[in-house]
Scaffold this motif. Sequence first.
Motif, mmCIF file in Angstrom:
data_model
loop_
_atom_site.group_PDB
_atom_site.id
_atom_site.type_symbol
_atom_site.label_atom_id
_atom_site.label_comp_id
_atom_site.label_asym_id
_atom_site.label_seq_id
_atom_site.Cartn_x
_atom_site.Cartn_y
_atom_site.Cartn_z
ATOM 1 N N GLN A 158 19.442 80.454 8.457
ATOM 2 C CA GLN A 158 20.789 80.908 8.771
ATOM 3 C C GLN A 158 21.488 81.534 7.568
ATOM 4 O OE1 GLN A 158 21.992 80.837 11.999
ATOM 5 N NE2 GLN A 158 19.829 80.329 12.281
ATOM 6 N N ARG A 159 21.214 81.000 6.382
ATOM 7 C CA ARG A 159 21.883 81.482 5.167
ATOM 8 C C ARG A 159 20.870 81.611 4.045
ATOM 9 N NH1 ARG A 159 25.151 81.973 8.482
ATOM 10 N NH2 ARG A 159 27.328 81.371 8.536
ATOM 11 N N ILE B 282 28.707 77.483 -2.222
ATOM 12 C CA ILE B 282 27.497 76.896 -1.655
ATOM 13 C C ILE B 282 27.810 75.594 -0.944
ATOM 14 C CG2 ILE B 282 25.298 75.793 -2.265
ATOM 15 C CD1 ILE B 282 25.082 78.037 -4.472
ATOM 16 N N PHE B 283 28.563 74.712 -1.594
ATOM 17 C CA PHE B 283 28.852 73.424 -0.971
ATOM 18 C C PHE B 283 29.770 73.568 0.237
ATOM 19 C CE2 PHE B 283 26.829 71.692 -4.701
ATOM 20 C CZ PHE B 283 26.171 70.588 -4.165
ATOM 21 N N SER B 284 30.634 74.565 0.242
ATOM 22 C CA SER B 284 31.459 74.817 1.431
ATOM 23 C C SER B 284 30.576 75.200 2.610
ATOM 24 C CB SER B 284 32.472 75.931 1.159
ATOM 25 O OG SER B 284 33.433 75.498 0.243
ATOM 26 N N TYR B 285 29.589 76.066 2.375
ATOM 27 C CA TYR B 285 28.670 76.457 3.442
ATOM 28 C C TYR B 285 27.805 75.288 3.884
ATOM 29 C CZ TYR B 285 29.849 81.383 3.212
ATOM 30 O OH TYR B 285 30.516 82.576 3.281
ATOM 31 N N LEU B 286 27.346 74.487 2.929
ATOM 32 C CA LEU B 286 26.473 73.362 3.273
ATOM 33 C C LEU B 286 27.191 72.280 4.072
ATOM 34 C CD1 LEU B 286 24.399 72.957 -0.021
ATOM 35 C CD2 LEU B 286 23.705 74.078 2.115
ATOM 36 N N HIS C 43 25.024 76.278 9.474
ATOM 37 C CA HIS C 43 24.541 77.149 8.408
ATOM 38 C C HIS C 43 23.109 76.832 7.972
ATOM 39 C CE1 HIS C 43 28.981 77.945 7.214
ATOM 40 N NE2 HIS C 43 28.607 78.670 8.248
ATOM 41 N N PHE C 44 22.480 75.836 8.563
ATOM 42 C CA PHE C 44 21.124 75.432 8.186
ATOM 43 C C PHE C 44 20.107 76.016 9.140
ATOM 44 C CE2 PHE C 44 23.757 72.299 6.166
ATOM 45 C CZ PHE C 44 23.102 72.035 4.979
ATOM 46 N N PRO C 45 18.888 76.176 8.648
ATOM 47 C CA PRO C 45 18.350 75.976 7.313
ATOM 48 C C PRO C 45 18.785 77.090 6.352
ATOM 49 C CG PRO C 45 16.560 76.331 8.913
ATOM 50 C CD PRO C 45 17.846 76.487 9.634
ATOM 51 N N VAL C 46 18.695 76.766 5.059
ATOM 52 C CA VAL C 46 19.119 77.688 4.014
ATOM 53 C C VAL C 46 17.992 77.918 3.015
ATOM 54 C CG1 VAL C 46 21.537 76.947 4.198
ATOM 55 C CG2 VAL C 46 20.059 75.911 2.464
ATOM 56 N N VAL C 47 18.098 79.055 2.317
ATOM 57 C CA VAL C 47 17.218 79.366 1.198
ATOM 58 C C VAL C 47 18.115 79.622 -0.004
ATOM 59 C CG1 VAL C 47 15.494 80.936 0.228
ATOM 60 C CG2 VAL C 47 15.528 80.496 2.690
ATOM 61 N N VAL C 48 17.795 79.000 -1.129
ATOM 62 C CA VAL C 48 18.475 79.239 -2.398
ATOM 63 C C VAL C 48 17.477 79.975 -3.277
ATOM 64 C CG1 VAL C 48 19.557 78.164 -4.408
ATOM 65 C CG2 VAL C 48 19.736 77.064 -2.165
ATOM 66 N N HIS C 49 17.919 81.102 -3.884
ATOM 67 C CA HIS C 49 16.960 81.811 -4.732
ATOM 68 C C HIS C 49 17.656 82.581 -5.851
ATOM 69 C CE1 HIS C 49 17.056 86.230 -3.917
ATOM 70 N NE2 HIS C 49 17.727 85.832 -2.862
ATOM 71 N N CYS C 50 16.868 82.844 -6.879
ATOM 72 C CA CYS C 50 17.264 83.742 -7.962
ATOM 73 C C CYS C 50 16.044 84.598 -8.259
ATOM 74 C CB CYS C 50 17.791 82.980 -9.172
ATOM 75 S SG CYS C 50 16.621 81.831 -9.934
#
Length: 166
Positions: free
Chosen positions: A54-55, A132-136, A141-148
């Motif tokens: 989702q995000r 990020i924590f507002s979305y979580l 909003h799940f599942p999410v991917v965090v990346h750099c």
Amino acid sequence: MTRLALAGASNFRDFGGQTTRSGAHVKTGMLFRSDKLSALTADDHATLEPLKFQRIFDLRRESESKNAPTVWPGPTILELPLFRDESGPTTFDRLLNDPAARKNPETARAGMRDLYQKLVHAPSAQDGYKSIFSYLAEPEHFPVVVHCSAGKDRTGVVCALILGAL
């Protein structure tokens, strides 16, 4: 952690499944981390599509995102650069181009300490964490991917903060 074998991302994995201090387990299939997602192939997208992301939280600098944009139909991509300083090279570029850092481990360690201090104190990083924590906080909003770019330092800090909160 479950690593997914993808051609276009070498560091894509589920960071759920961890045991909390209370003995509970963080749910799997909801929290993923990765390096840059700009090289995902059609086969990679087919592998990831059933996970119904989702995000996507993109922690890269604006210049990094422009040079290697994430193109992924479906999930909402949120650009949340933890560093907004576009005026100079990244910490890694500085260290790689500094002969003293290549020869002296303490110089390299000092550069990395500086990076991690910025990850705590930089207003842009703090703004990113708040977003990020507002979305979580919202289950839809799940599942999410965090990346750099490499999926290690910036992504690692965010994942550690998420797991610490859980």
